[in-house]
Design a protein around this motif. Structure first.
Motif, short mmCIF file in Angstrom:
data_model
loop_
_atom_site.label_atom_id
_atom_site.label_comp_id
_atom_site.label_asym_id
_atom_site.label_seq_id
_atom_site.Cartn_x
_atom_site.Cartn_y
_atom_site.Cartn_z
N LYS A 79 68.37 29.48 -10.89
CA LYS A 79 69.77 29.49 -11.34
C LYS A 79 70.62 28.46 -10.58
O LYS A 79 71.69 28.78 -10.05
N VAL A 127 69.55 28.30 0.05
CA VAL A 127 70.59 29.28 0.39
C VAL A 127 70.25 29.98 1.70
O VAL A 127 71.06 30.05 2.62
N LYS A 182 70.23 27.01 -7.68
CA LYS A 182 70.19 26.95 -6.22
C LYS A 182 68.74 27.02 -5.73
O LYS A 182 67.89 27.57 -6.41
N TYR A 208 65.74 28.23 -3.15
CA TYR A 208 65.34 29.31 -2.26
C TYR A 208 63.90 29.07 -1.83
O TYR A 208 63.10 28.60 -2.63
#
Lengths: 264, 330
Positions: B30, B52, B32, B34
Protein backbone atom coordinates in the motif's frame (compact mmCIF):
# COMPACT_ATOMS: atom_id res chain seq x y z
CA UNK A 1 -8.39 42.17 10.86
CA UNK A 2 -6.47 39.09 9.76
CA UNK A 3 -6.43 36.01 11.91
CA UNK A 4 -2.69 36.45 12.53
CA UNK A 5 -3.21 40.01 13.76
CA UNK A 6 -5.96 38.79 16.08
CA UNK A 7 -3.73 36.00 17.47
CA UNK A 8 -0.95 38.58 18.04
CA UNK A 9 -3.37 40.85 19.81
CA UNK A 10 -4.58 38.08 22.12
CA UNK A 11 -1.02 37.03 22.97
CA UNK A 12 0.22 40.61 23.49
CA UNK A 13 -2.71 41.51 25.73
CA UNK A 14 -2.25 38.22 27.63
CA UNK A 15 -5.81 37.21 26.98
CA UNK A 16 -4.15 33.95 26.03
CA UNK A 17 -0.77 32.57 27.21
CA UNK A 18 -0.42 29.99 24.46
CA UNK A 19 -1.59 29.63 20.91
CA UNK A 20 -1.67 26.23 19.20
CA UNK A 21 -1.70 26.37 15.41
CA UNK A 22 0.03 24.92 12.38
CA UNK A 23 3.26 25.70 10.64
CA UNK A 24 5.06 24.36 7.58
CA UNK A 25 8.47 22.77 8.18
CA UNK A 26 8.97 20.35 5.34
CA UNK A 27 5.62 18.94 6.28
CA UNK A 28 2.82 20.58 8.24
CA UNK A 29 3.13 20.26 11.99
CA UNK A 30 1.74 21.93 15.11
CA UNK A 31 3.23 25.21 16.32
CA UNK A 32 3.05 26.38 19.94
CA UNK A 33 3.33 30.15 20.36
CA UNK A 34 3.92 31.77 23.72
CA UNK A 35 4.64 35.19 22.29
CA UNK A 36 3.51 37.05 19.21
CA UNK A 37 6.97 37.50 17.65
CA UNK A 38 6.68 34.32 15.61
CA UNK A 39 3.05 34.66 14.66
CA UNK A 40 3.93 34.93 10.95
CA UNK A 41 5.05 31.29 11.06
CA UNK A 42 1.42 30.25 11.50
CA UNK A 43 -0.27 28.86 8.43
CA UNK A 44 -3.71 27.54 7.66
CA UNK A 45 -4.71 25.68 4.52
CA UNK A 46 -6.65 22.59 3.43
CA UNK A 47 -3.67 20.38 4.34
CA UNK A 48 -3.86 21.41 8.00
CA UNK A 49 -5.85 18.35 9.01
CA UNK A 50 -4.41 17.34 12.36
CA UNK A 51 -6.88 17.72 15.19
CA UNK A 52 -4.96 19.87 17.71
CA UNK A 53 -7.52 19.45 20.51
CA UNK A 54 -5.77 16.33 21.97
CA UNK A 55 -2.96 18.67 23.08
CA UNK A 56 -5.45 20.33 25.45
CA UNK A 57 -5.59 17.04 27.38
CA UNK A 58 -1.86 17.29 28.25
CA UNK A 59 -1.33 18.77 31.69
CA UNK A 60 1.78 20.64 30.54
CA UNK A 61 -0.41 22.42 28.00
CA UNK A 62 -3.24 22.94 30.49
CA UNK A 63 -0.80 24.71 32.80
CA UNK A 64 -0.86 27.66 30.38
CA UNK A 65 -4.46 28.27 31.52
CA UNK A 66 -5.63 30.55 28.71
CA UNK A 67 -5.14 28.98 25.30
CA UNK A 68 -6.06 29.88 21.72
CA UNK A 69 -6.27 27.08 19.19
CA UNK A 70 -6.89 26.53 15.49
CA UNK A 71 -9.72 24.06 14.98
CA UNK A 72 -10.93 22.16 11.96
CA UNK A 73 -14.67 21.48 11.93
CA UNK A 74 -14.23 18.04 13.53
CA UNK A 75 -11.77 19.49 16.06
CA UNK A 76 -14.48 21.94 17.03
CA UNK A 77 -16.85 19.04 17.50
CA UNK A 78 -14.29 17.26 19.68
CA UNK A 79 -13.97 20.39 21.82
CA UNK A 80 -17.74 20.51 22.31
CA UNK A 81 -17.89 16.79 23.09
CA UNK A 82 -15.10 17.16 25.66
CA UNK A 83 -16.94 20.07 27.27
CA UNK A 84 -20.13 18.01 27.41
CA UNK A 85 -18.04 15.38 29.25
CA UNK A 86 -17.20 18.08 31.83
CA UNK A 87 -13.61 18.52 30.71
CA UNK A 88 -11.59 21.76 30.75
CA UNK A 89 -13.43 23.40 33.64
CA UNK A 90 -10.23 25.21 34.65
CA UNK A 91 -9.25 26.22 31.14
CA UNK A 92 -10.12 29.27 29.14
CA UNK A 93 -10.03 28.21 25.49
CA UNK A 94 -10.48 30.47 22.46
CA UNK A 95 -10.99 28.31 19.39
CA UNK A 96 -10.62 29.69 15.87
CA UNK A 97 -12.09 28.18 12.76
CA UNK A 98 -10.10 29.60 9.86
CA UNK A 99 -11.40 29.81 6.32
CA UNK A 100 -8.75 32.16 4.91
CA UNK A 101 -6.32 34.80 6.20
CA UNK A 102 -9.00 37.34 6.84
CA UNK A 103 -12.02 35.12 7.07
CA UNK A 104 -12.28 33.29 10.35
CA UNK A 105 -14.63 32.56 13.23
CA UNK A 106 -13.50 33.24 16.78
CA UNK A 107 -15.68 31.53 19.37
CA UNK A 108 -16.42 33.32 22.62
CA UNK A 109 -18.38 30.53 24.27
CA UNK A 110 -19.29 26.88 23.96
CA UNK A 111 -22.87 27.93 23.11
CA UNK A 112 -21.46 29.72 20.06
CA UNK A 113 -19.61 26.55 19.07
CA UNK A 114 -22.80 24.53 19.50
CA UNK A 115 -24.85 26.81 17.29
CA UNK A 116 -22.08 27.05 14.64
CA UNK A 117 -21.92 23.23 14.48
CA UNK A 118 -25.70 23.00 14.23
CA UNK A 119 -25.83 25.48 11.33
CA UNK A 120 -22.86 24.09 9.44
CA UNK A 121 -23.15 20.39 10.23
CA UNK A 122 -21.72 18.07 7.66
CA UNK A 123 -21.46 14.32 7.89
CA UNK A 124 -18.03 12.74 8.02
CA UNK A 125 -15.68 11.85 5.23
CA UNK A 126 -17.25 10.26 2.11
CA UNK A 127 -14.32 7.86 1.71
CA UNK A 128 -14.89 6.55 5.22
CA UNK A 129 -18.59 6.01 4.52
CA UNK A 130 -17.73 4.23 1.28
CA UNK A 131 -15.42 1.82 3.10
CA UNK A 132 -18.01 1.21 5.84
CA UNK A 133 -20.63 0.45 3.18
CA UNK A 134 -18.21 -1.98 1.57
CA UNK A 135 -17.53 -3.76 4.87
CA UNK A 136 -21.27 -3.87 5.66
CA UNK A 137 -21.75 -5.97 2.55
CA UNK A 138 -19.17 -8.53 3.66
CA UNK A 139 -20.06 -11.85 5.25
CA UNK A 140 -19.03 -12.42 8.86
CA UNK A 141 -16.08 -14.52 7.68
CA UNK A 142 -14.96 -11.82 5.24
CA UNK A 143 -15.20 -9.17 7.95
CA UNK A 144 -13.15 -11.34 10.28
CA UNK A 145 -10.53 -11.82 7.60
CA UNK A 146 -10.46 -8.10 6.78
CA UNK A 147 -9.89 -7.06 10.40
CA UNK A 148 -7.53 -9.90 11.25
CA UNK A 149 -5.45 -8.85 8.29
CA UNK A 150 -5.50 -5.13 9.16
CA UNK A 151 -4.81 -5.62 12.87
CA UNK A 152 -1.86 -7.95 12.26
CA UNK A 153 0.15 -4.83 11.53
CA UNK A 154 -0.52 -3.24 14.93
CA UNK A 155 2.65 -2.72 16.99
CA UNK A 156 0.85 -1.44 20.10
CA UNK A 157 2.50 1.97 19.98
CA UNK A 158 -0.82 3.52 21.08
CA UNK A 159 -0.46 6.42 18.64
CA UNK A 160 -4.21 6.01 18.00
CA UNK A 161 -4.88 6.62 21.70
CA UNK A 162 -2.44 9.52 22.01
CA UNK A 163 -3.78 11.33 18.97
CA UNK A 164 -7.43 10.84 19.91
CA UNK A 165 -9.10 13.83 21.58
CA UNK A 166 -11.47 11.50 23.45
CA UNK A 167 -8.76 9.23 24.90
CA UNK A 168 -7.97 11.30 27.97
CA UNK A 169 -8.20 8.76 30.80
CA UNK A 170 -5.52 9.26 33.45
CA UNK A 171 -5.14 5.52 33.44
CA UNK A 172 -6.11 3.70 30.26
CA UNK A 173 -7.55 0.18 30.67
CA UNK A 174 -4.41 -1.29 29.09
CA UNK A 175 -2.32 0.38 31.79
CA UNK A 176 -4.18 -1.40 34.56
CA UNK A 177 -1.67 -4.16 35.09
CA UNK A 178 -2.68 -5.74 38.36
CA UNK A 179 -4.29 -7.79 36.94
CA UNK A 180 -3.50 -7.10 33.28
CA UNK A 181 -6.94 -6.72 31.73
CA UNK A 182 -5.89 -6.37 28.13
CA UNK A 183 -2.69 -8.07 26.94
CA UNK A 184 0.00 -5.51 26.12
CA UNK A 185 1.69 -7.89 23.69
CA UNK A 186 1.11 -7.13 20.02
CA UNK A 187 0.01 -10.64 19.15
CA UNK A 188 -3.29 -11.23 17.38
CA UNK A 189 -5.38 -11.58 20.54
CA UNK A 190 -3.75 -8.56 22.17
CA UNK A 191 -4.27 -6.39 19.12
CA UNK A 192 -7.88 -7.43 18.66
CA UNK A 193 -8.77 -6.91 22.32
CA UNK A 194 -7.13 -3.50 22.40
CA UNK A 195 -8.83 -2.14 19.29
CA UNK A 196 -12.25 -3.58 20.10
CA UNK A 197 -12.02 -2.18 23.62
CA UNK A 198 -10.93 1.22 22.39
CA UNK A 199 -13.72 1.35 19.81
CA UNK A 200 -16.28 0.40 22.47
CA UNK A 201 -15.00 3.17 24.75
CA UNK A 202 -15.51 5.62 21.91
CA UNK A 203 -19.07 4.52 21.18
CA UNK A 204 -21.20 7.65 21.04
CA UNK A 205 -18.13 9.84 21.62
CA UNK A 206 -16.08 9.69 18.41
CA UNK A 207 -16.40 12.87 16.32
CA UNK A 208 -14.99 11.28 13.14
CA UNK A 209 -11.86 13.45 13.08
CA UNK A 210 -9.92 10.42 11.74
CA UNK A 211 -6.91 11.25 13.91
CA UNK A 212 -6.46 7.57 14.90
CA UNK A 213 -6.01 6.58 11.27
CA UNK A 214 -3.82 9.58 10.48
CA UNK A 215 -1.60 8.85 13.52
CA UNK A 216 -1.24 5.11 12.94
CA UNK A 217 2.28 4.40 11.63
CA UNK A 218 1.01 1.12 10.21
CA UNK A 219 -1.92 2.76 8.35
CA UNK A 220 -4.62 0.66 10.04
CA UNK A 221 -8.04 2.20 9.26
CA UNK A 222 -9.15 2.36 12.90
CA UNK A 223 -11.49 5.22 12.09
CA UNK A 224 -13.73 2.67 10.35
CA UNK A 225 -14.36 0.89 13.65
CA UNK A 226 -15.32 4.01 15.60
CA UNK A 227 -17.24 5.60 12.72
CA UNK A 228 -19.28 2.43 12.22
CA UNK A 229 -20.10 2.15 15.95
CA UNK A 230 -21.14 5.78 15.97
CA UNK A 231 -23.37 5.35 12.95
CA UNK A 232 -25.08 2.51 14.85
CA UNK A 233 -25.30 4.67 17.98
CA UNK A 234 -27.02 7.36 15.97
CA UNK A 235 -29.62 4.90 14.67
CA UNK A 236 -30.20 3.37 18.10
CA UNK A 237 -30.16 6.49 20.28
CA UNK A 238 -30.35 9.43 17.90
CA UNK A 239 -27.15 10.92 19.28
CA UNK A 240 -24.40 12.54 17.21
CA UNK A 241 -21.26 13.18 19.31
CA UNK A 242 -19.87 16.68 19.39
CA UNK A 243 -23.08 18.45 18.48
CA UNK A 244 -24.64 19.16 21.88
CA UNK A 245 -23.27 20.90 24.91
CA UNK A 246 -25.63 19.03 27.23
CA UNK A 247 -25.49 15.34 26.63
CA UNK A 248 -27.36 12.41 28.12
CA UNK A 249 -24.65 10.03 27.13
CA UNK A 250 -26.31 6.91 25.78
CA UNK A 251 -23.84 4.44 27.23
CA UNK A 252 -24.13 5.67 30.81
CA UNK A 253 -27.56 7.24 31.05
CA UNK A 254 -30.40 5.40 32.78
CA UNK A 255 -33.99 6.18 31.81
CA UNK A 256 -37.09 4.89 33.55
CA UNK A 257 -38.97 4.89 30.28
CA UNK A 258 -36.27 3.06 28.31
CA UNK A 259 -37.83 1.39 25.26
CA UNK A 260 -35.92 -1.85 25.95
CA UNK A 261 -37.28 -3.69 28.94
CA UNK A 262 -34.20 -5.84 29.71
CA UNK A 263 -32.70 -2.93 31.59
CA UNK A 264 -35.78 -1.90 33.57
CA UNK B 1 36.49 -6.74 -4.24
CA UNK B 2 33.86 -8.52 -6.29
CA UNK B 3 30.96 -7.73 -8.55
CA UNK B 4 27.85 -9.65 -9.58
CA UNK B 5 25.46 -9.21 -12.52
CA UNK B 6 21.92 -8.37 -11.45
CA UNK B 7 20.58 -11.43 -13.28
CA UNK B 8 22.96 -13.59 -11.25
CA UNK B 9 21.97 -11.80 -8.06
CA UNK B 10 18.37 -12.87 -8.73
CA UNK B 11 19.49 -16.46 -9.34
CA UNK B 12 21.49 -16.38 -6.12
CA UNK B 13 18.51 -15.16 -4.06
CA UNK B 14 16.20 -17.78 -5.58
CA UNK B 15 18.76 -20.48 -4.91
CA UNK B 16 19.07 -19.37 -1.27
CA UNK B 17 15.27 -19.49 -0.96
CA UNK B 18 15.19 -22.99 -2.43
CA UNK B 19 17.87 -24.17 -0.02
CA UNK B 20 15.58 -23.28 2.90
CA UNK B 21 16.92 -19.89 4.00
CA UNK B 22 14.41 -17.44 5.38
CA UNK B 23 14.86 -14.19 3.47
CA UNK B 24 13.62 -10.92 4.87
CA UNK B 25 13.67 -7.95 2.52
CA UNK B 26 11.93 -4.63 1.85
CA UNK B 27 8.50 -5.24 0.34
CA UNK B 28 6.08 -2.61 -0.97
CA UNK B 29 2.62 -2.69 0.66
CA UNK B 30 0.00 0.00 0.00
CA UNK B 31 2.64 2.51 -1.05
CA UNK B 32 5.04 1.99 1.86
CA UNK B 33 8.00 -0.32 2.41
CA UNK B 34 8.18 -2.91 5.18
CA UNK B 35 10.75 -5.59 5.97
CA UNK B 36 8.86 -8.83 5.34
CA UNK B 37 9.62 -12.45 4.70
CA UNK B 38 9.69 -13.08 0.96
CA UNK B 39 8.78 -16.26 -0.91
CA UNK B 40 10.17 -15.19 -4.28
CA UNK B 41 12.66 -12.65 -5.67
CA UNK B 42 10.03 -10.52 -7.44
CA UNK B 43 8.52 -9.44 -4.10
CA UNK B 44 11.71 -7.57 -3.17
CA UNK B 45 11.59 -3.82 -3.65
CA UNK B 46 15.04 -2.32 -3.21
CA UNK B 47 14.00 1.01 -4.67
CA UNK B 48 13.12 2.58 -1.34
CA UNK B 49 13.97 5.54 0.86
CA UNK B 50 13.06 4.08 4.23
CA UNK B 51 10.92 1.24 5.57
CA UNK B 52 8.23 2.19 8.11
CA UNK B 53 9.73 -0.10 10.76
CA UNK B 54 13.39 -0.96 11.09
CA UNK B 55 14.72 -4.52 10.69
CA UNK B 56 15.42 -4.72 14.45
CA UNK B 57 12.62 -7.28 14.90
CA UNK B 58 14.91 -9.84 13.25
CA UNK B 59 16.95 -9.82 16.46
CA UNK B 60 14.41 -8.34 18.84
CA UNK B 61 10.79 -9.18 17.90
CA UNK B 62 7.95 -6.97 19.18
CA UNK B 63 6.64 -9.98 21.11
CA UNK B 64 9.18 -12.62 22.03
CA UNK B 65 8.30 -15.81 23.88
CA UNK B 66 10.92 -16.46 26.58
CA UNK B 67 9.44 -19.56 28.18
CA UNK B 68 6.22 -21.41 28.80
CA UNK B 69 5.01 -23.14 31.92
CA UNK B 70 2.40 -25.69 32.83
CA UNK B 71 0.79 -26.34 36.15
CA UNK B 72 -0.68 -29.71 37.00
CA UNK B 73 -1.83 -30.18 40.62
CA UNK B 74 0.64 -27.51 41.76
CA UNK B 75 3.53 -29.14 39.93
CA UNK B 76 4.88 -26.34 37.80
CA UNK B 77 6.81 -27.46 34.75
CA UNK B 78 9.00 -24.97 32.88
CA UNK B 79 9.13 -25.46 29.13
CA UNK B 80 12.06 -23.80 27.43
CA UNK B 81 11.45 -21.99 24.16
CA UNK B 82 13.74 -23.02 21.35
CA UNK B 83 14.73 -20.15 19.06
CA UNK B 84 14.54 -21.45 15.46
CA UNK B 85 18.03 -22.14 14.16
CA UNK B 86 17.39 -22.02 10.41
CA UNK B 87 19.49 -19.52 8.45
CA UNK B 88 17.98 -16.06 8.09
CA UNK B 89 19.17 -13.54 5.50
CA UNK B 90 18.17 -9.91 5.83
CA UNK B 91 18.56 -8.35 2.45
CA UNK B 92 18.51 -4.69 1.46
CA UNK B 93 19.66 -3.31 4.82
CA UNK B 94 20.77 0.31 4.54
CA UNK B 95 23.93 1.49 6.30
CA UNK B 96 21.90 3.31 9.00
CA UNK B 97 20.02 0.13 9.87
CA UNK B 98 23.10 -2.09 9.68
CA UNK B 99 24.86 0.31 12.05
CA UNK B 100 21.83 0.06 14.36
CA UNK B 101 21.88 -3.75 14.28
CA UNK B 102 25.53 -3.68 15.33
CA UNK B 103 24.52 -1.38 18.21
CA UNK B 104 21.75 -3.80 19.25
CA UNK B 105 24.26 -6.68 19.25
CA UNK B 106 26.54 -4.66 21.53
CA UNK B 107 23.64 -3.75 23.79
CA UNK B 108 22.19 -7.23 24.13
CA UNK B 109 25.35 -9.33 23.93
CA UNK B 110 28.20 -7.37 25.51
CA UNK B 111 27.51 -8.22 29.13
CA UNK B 112 25.22 -11.04 30.31
CA UNK B 113 24.65 -12.13 26.74
CA UNK B 114 20.98 -12.55 25.86
CA UNK B 115 20.61 -16.13 24.62
CA UNK B 116 17.62 -15.52 22.36
CA UNK B 117 19.28 -12.64 20.55
CA UNK B 118 22.65 -14.44 20.49
CA UNK B 119 21.11 -17.41 18.63
CA UNK B 120 19.31 -15.13 16.17
CA UNK B 121 22.45 -13.12 15.49
CA UNK B 122 24.48 -16.28 14.88
CA UNK B 123 21.94 -17.52 12.34
CA UNK B 124 21.41 -14.21 10.60
CA UNK B 125 23.36 -12.81 7.67
CA UNK B 126 23.03 -9.08 7.09
CA UNK B 127 23.19 -8.16 3.42
CA UNK B 128 23.81 -4.42 3.32
CA UNK B 129 23.06 -2.11 0.43
CA UNK B 130 24.48 1.32 -0.31
CA UNK B 131 21.69 3.87 0.20
CA UNK B 132 20.45 5.38 -3.05
CA UNK B 133 17.40 7.33 -1.86
CA UNK B 134 17.24 9.79 1.01
CA UNK B 135 14.68 12.42 1.93
CA UNK B 136 14.48 15.58 4.06
CA UNK B 137 14.03 13.46 7.22
CA UNK B 138 17.35 11.59 6.78
CA UNK B 139 20.33 12.77 8.83
CA UNK B 140 22.82 9.87 9.04
CA UNK B 141 25.66 12.08 7.80
CA UNK B 142 25.12 14.44 10.75
CA UNK B 143 25.97 11.48 13.00
CA UNK B 144 29.14 10.58 11.08
CA UNK B 145 27.51 7.65 9.27
CA UNK B 146 28.00 7.50 5.51
CA UNK B 147 25.21 6.19 3.28
CA UNK B 148 27.67 3.60 1.88
CA UNK B 149 29.21 2.37 5.16
CA UNK B 150 29.52 -1.36 5.79
CA UNK B 151 29.52 -1.47 9.61
CA UNK B 152 27.12 -4.13 10.86
CA UNK B 153 26.84 -5.95 7.53
CA UNK B 154 28.23 -9.36 6.58
CA UNK B 155 28.30 -8.58 2.89
CA UNK B 156 27.62 -5.24 1.24
CA UNK B 157 26.21 -4.48 -2.23
CA UNK B 158 26.37 -1.23 -4.19
CA UNK B 159 24.17 -0.76 -7.26
CA UNK B 160 26.47 0.36 -10.09
CA UNK B 161 23.98 -0.08 -12.96
CA UNK B 162 23.92 -3.51 -14.59
CA UNK B 163 25.89 -5.01 -11.73
CA UNK B 164 26.36 -4.82 -8.00
CA UNK B 165 29.75 -3.99 -6.53
CA UNK B 166 30.27 -6.44 -3.65
CA UNK B 167 32.32 -6.20 -0.47
CA UNK B 168 32.55 -9.17 1.85
CA UNK B 169 32.90 -7.98 5.43
CA UNK B 170 32.73 -11.11 7.58
CA UNK B 171 33.17 -14.86 7.36
CA UNK B 172 29.44 -15.17 6.60
CA UNK B 173 29.95 -12.88 3.61
CA UNK B 174 32.91 -14.96 2.43
CA UNK B 175 30.71 -18.03 2.69
CA UNK B 176 28.13 -16.54 0.30
CA UNK B 177 30.82 -15.63 -2.23
CA UNK B 178 32.32 -19.11 -1.91
CA UNK B 179 28.94 -20.85 -2.36
CA UNK B 180 28.13 -18.85 -5.48
CA UNK B 181 31.69 -18.36 -6.74
CA UNK B 182 30.79 -18.80 -10.41
CA UNK B 183 28.49 -15.76 -10.20
CA UNK B 184 30.96 -13.36 -8.60
CA UNK B 185 33.70 -11.75 -10.65
CA UNK B 186 36.70 -9.79 -9.46
CA UNK B 187 36.30 -6.04 -9.49
CA UNK B 188 38.45 -2.98 -9.08
CA UNK B 189 37.81 -0.78 -6.08
CA UNK B 190 35.24 1.89 -6.86
CA UNK B 191 34.28 5.16 -5.20
CA UNK B 192 30.91 4.19 -3.66
CA UNK B 193 30.13 7.83 -3.02
CA UNK B 194 29.36 8.27 -6.71
CA UNK B 195 26.57 5.71 -6.43
CA UNK B 196 25.07 6.68 -3.08
CA UNK B 197 22.60 9.22 -1.76
CA UNK B 198 24.07 12.21 0.02
CA UNK B 199 21.88 13.55 2.83
CA UNK B 200 23.02 17.03 3.87
CA UNK B 201 24.55 17.58 7.32
CA UNK B 202 21.86 19.11 9.55
CA UNK B 203 23.85 19.99 12.68
CA UNK B 204 27.31 19.92 14.20
CA UNK B 205 27.37 16.85 16.44
CA UNK B 206 30.43 18.17 18.31
CA UNK B 207 28.44 21.15 19.51
CA UNK B 208 25.74 19.09 21.21
CA UNK B 209 26.66 19.10 24.88
CA UNK B 210 23.93 17.57 26.97
CA UNK B 211 25.57 17.13 30.37
CA UNK B 212 24.84 20.67 31.59
CA UNK B 213 21.41 20.89 29.96
CA UNK B 214 19.53 18.44 32.17
CA UNK B 215 17.54 21.23 33.86
CA UNK B 216 17.09 23.33 30.71
CA UNK B 217 13.63 24.58 29.71
CA UNK B 218 14.35 23.37 26.18
CA UNK B 219 12.90 19.93 26.98
CA UNK B 220 9.50 21.34 27.84
CA UNK B 221 9.47 23.60 24.79
CA UNK B 222 10.45 20.80 22.43
CA UNK B 223 8.15 18.20 23.95
CA UNK B 224 4.98 20.30 23.73
CA UNK B 225 4.39 18.67 20.35
CA UNK B 226 4.80 15.15 21.75
CA UNK B 227 1.52 13.29 22.29
CA UNK B 228 3.15 10.54 24.36
CA UNK B 229 2.77 7.49 22.13
CA UNK B 230 5.42 4.92 21.31
CA UNK B 231 5.57 5.29 17.53
CA UNK B 232 9.09 6.78 17.65
CA UNK B 233 10.49 4.05 19.88
CA UNK B 234 8.83 1.21 18.00
CA UNK B 235 9.98 2.42 14.60
CA UNK B 236 13.47 3.22 15.93
CA UNK B 237 16.17 0.75 14.86
CA UNK B 238 18.07 1.08 18.17
CA UNK B 239 15.35 1.45 20.83
CA UNK B 240 15.67 -1.71 22.86
CA UNK B 241 13.49 -1.26 25.95
CA UNK B 242 11.12 -4.05 26.78
CA UNK B 243 8.51 -5.13 29.27
CA UNK B 244 8.14 -8.66 30.63
CA UNK B 245 4.58 -9.94 30.63
CA UNK B 246 3.27 -13.23 31.96
CA UNK B 247 0.15 -14.34 30.16
CA UNK B 248 -1.35 -17.18 32.09
CA UNK B 249 -4.35 -19.12 33.27
CA UNK B 250 -4.44 -21.58 36.20
CA UNK B 251 -3.11 -24.38 33.99
CA UNK B 252 -0.47 -22.85 31.75
CA UNK B 253 1.25 -19.65 30.86
CA UNK B 254 3.83 -17.94 28.74
CA UNK B 255 6.45 -15.34 29.59
CA UNK B 256 6.73 -12.71 26.89
CA UNK B 257 9.17 -9.93 26.19
CA UNK B 258 7.29 -7.05 24.56
CA UNK B 259 8.57 -3.76 23.15
CA UNK B 260 8.18 -0.86 25.55
CA UNK B 261 8.75 2.87 25.19
CA UNK B 262 10.18 5.52 27.53
CA UNK B 263 7.60 7.88 26.00
CA UNK B 264 4.82 6.16 27.95
CA UNK B 265 3.88 7.45 31.40
CA UNK B 266 3.62 3.87 32.65
CA UNK B 267 7.27 3.23 31.79
CA UNK B 268 8.59 4.78 35.01
CA UNK B 269 5.49 4.65 37.20
CA UNK B 270 6.38 3.27 40.63
CA UNK B 271 4.11 0.92 42.57
CA UNK B 272 3.68 3.72 45.12
CA UNK B 273 2.03 5.87 42.45
CA UNK B 274 5.03 8.22 42.26
CA UNK B 275 6.34 8.82 38.76
CA UNK B 276 9.87 10.24 38.56
CA UNK B 277 9.27 11.17 34.90
CA UNK B 278 5.95 12.80 35.58
CA UNK B 279 5.46 14.64 32.32
CA UNK B 280 6.32 14.37 28.66
CA UNK B 281 9.27 16.77 28.91
CA UNK B 282 11.09 14.40 31.31
CA UNK B 283 10.40 11.52 28.95
CA UNK B 284 11.61 13.41 25.89
CA UNK B 285 14.76 14.46 27.75
CA UNK B 286 15.39 10.84 28.66
CA UNK B 287 15.05 9.79 25.02
CA UNK B 288 17.66 12.30 23.88
CA UNK B 289 19.96 11.66 26.85
CA UNK B 290 19.78 7.92 26.35
CA UNK B 291 20.76 8.12 22.71
CA UNK B 292 23.40 10.82 22.95
CA UNK B 293 24.72 10.60 26.51
CA UNK B 294 23.97 7.33 28.34
CA UNK B 295 24.73 4.92 25.51
CA UNK B 296 27.96 6.80 24.80
CA UNK B 297 28.93 6.41 28.47
CA UNK B 298 27.87 2.77 28.64
CA UNK B 299 28.90 1.40 25.25
CA UNK B 300 30.85 4.19 23.58
CA UNK B 301 28.28 4.47 20.81
CA UNK B 302 25.64 7.09 19.98
CA UNK B 303 22.42 5.12 19.69
CA UNK B 304 20.80 7.23 16.99
CA UNK B 305 21.64 6.49 13.38
CA UNK B 306 19.76 9.30 11.63
CA UNK B 307 17.32 7.05 9.77
CA UNK B 308 14.56 9.62 10.32
CA UNK B 309 11.82 7.05 11.02
CA UNK B 310 10.71 8.69 14.28
CA UNK B 311 10.18 11.93 12.34
CA UNK B 312 8.15 10.23 9.62
CA UNK B 313 5.84 8.34 11.98
CA UNK B 314 5.32 11.00 14.67
CA UNK B 315 1.64 12.02 14.78
CA UNK B 316 2.65 15.26 16.54
CA UNK B 317 5.39 16.40 14.18
CA UNK B 318 8.32 15.93 16.59
CA UNK B 319 11.52 16.29 14.59
CA UNK B 320 14.60 14.99 16.40
CA UNK B 321 16.98 16.36 13.79
CA UNK B 322 15.62 19.91 14.22
CA UNK B 323 15.63 19.46 17.97
CA UNK B 324 19.26 18.32 17.90
CA UNK B 325 20.12 21.28 15.69
CA UNK B 326 18.54 23.52 18.34
CA UNK B 327 20.48 21.74 21.10
CA UNK B 328 23.69 22.38 19.16
CA UNK B 329 23.07 26.13 19.35
CA UNK B 330 22.40 26.45 23.08
Amino acid sequence: MTVLARVSELLDSQQINLFIGYTQKGSICPLFLKESDQVDKLIFNEDCLQNLVPYLNKHEVQSFGKIGIFCTFSALRSLLQLKSEKRFSNLSIIPFLVISDDEFVEFGSYEEIESYIEKNFKKGDDNVQEMIDKINLMSTEEKWEFWTNELTGCIKCYACRSACPMCYCDKCSVEINNPQWVPTASHSQGNLEWHVMRAMHLAGRCVNCNECFRACPMDIPLNLLTSKINADMEVAFGQIPGTKLKLDYAMSCYKFDDKDNFIR
Amino acid sequence: MKKIKKSNFEKMVNSLLQSGSTIIAPVLKKGKHYFSRIESFDKISLDYCQTVLSPKAVYFPSTDSLMRYENEHNNVKIIEVEVPKNPVIVLGVKPCDAYALSYLSEFFLKENSDTYIQVRKENTTIVGFTCTHSDDKCFCTSLNINPFDTKGTDIHFTDIGEEYYVESITEKGNEIIKNFNTMFEDSQTIDKKEYSSNPPIKFDLEKIRLTDKFESSVWLDQSLLCLGCGACAYSCPTCSCFDIQDESNPYSGERLRCWDSCGFGLFTLHASGHNPRHDQSNRWRNRVFHKFEYSVKNLGIISCVGCGRCIRVCPGGMNISEHLAELATI
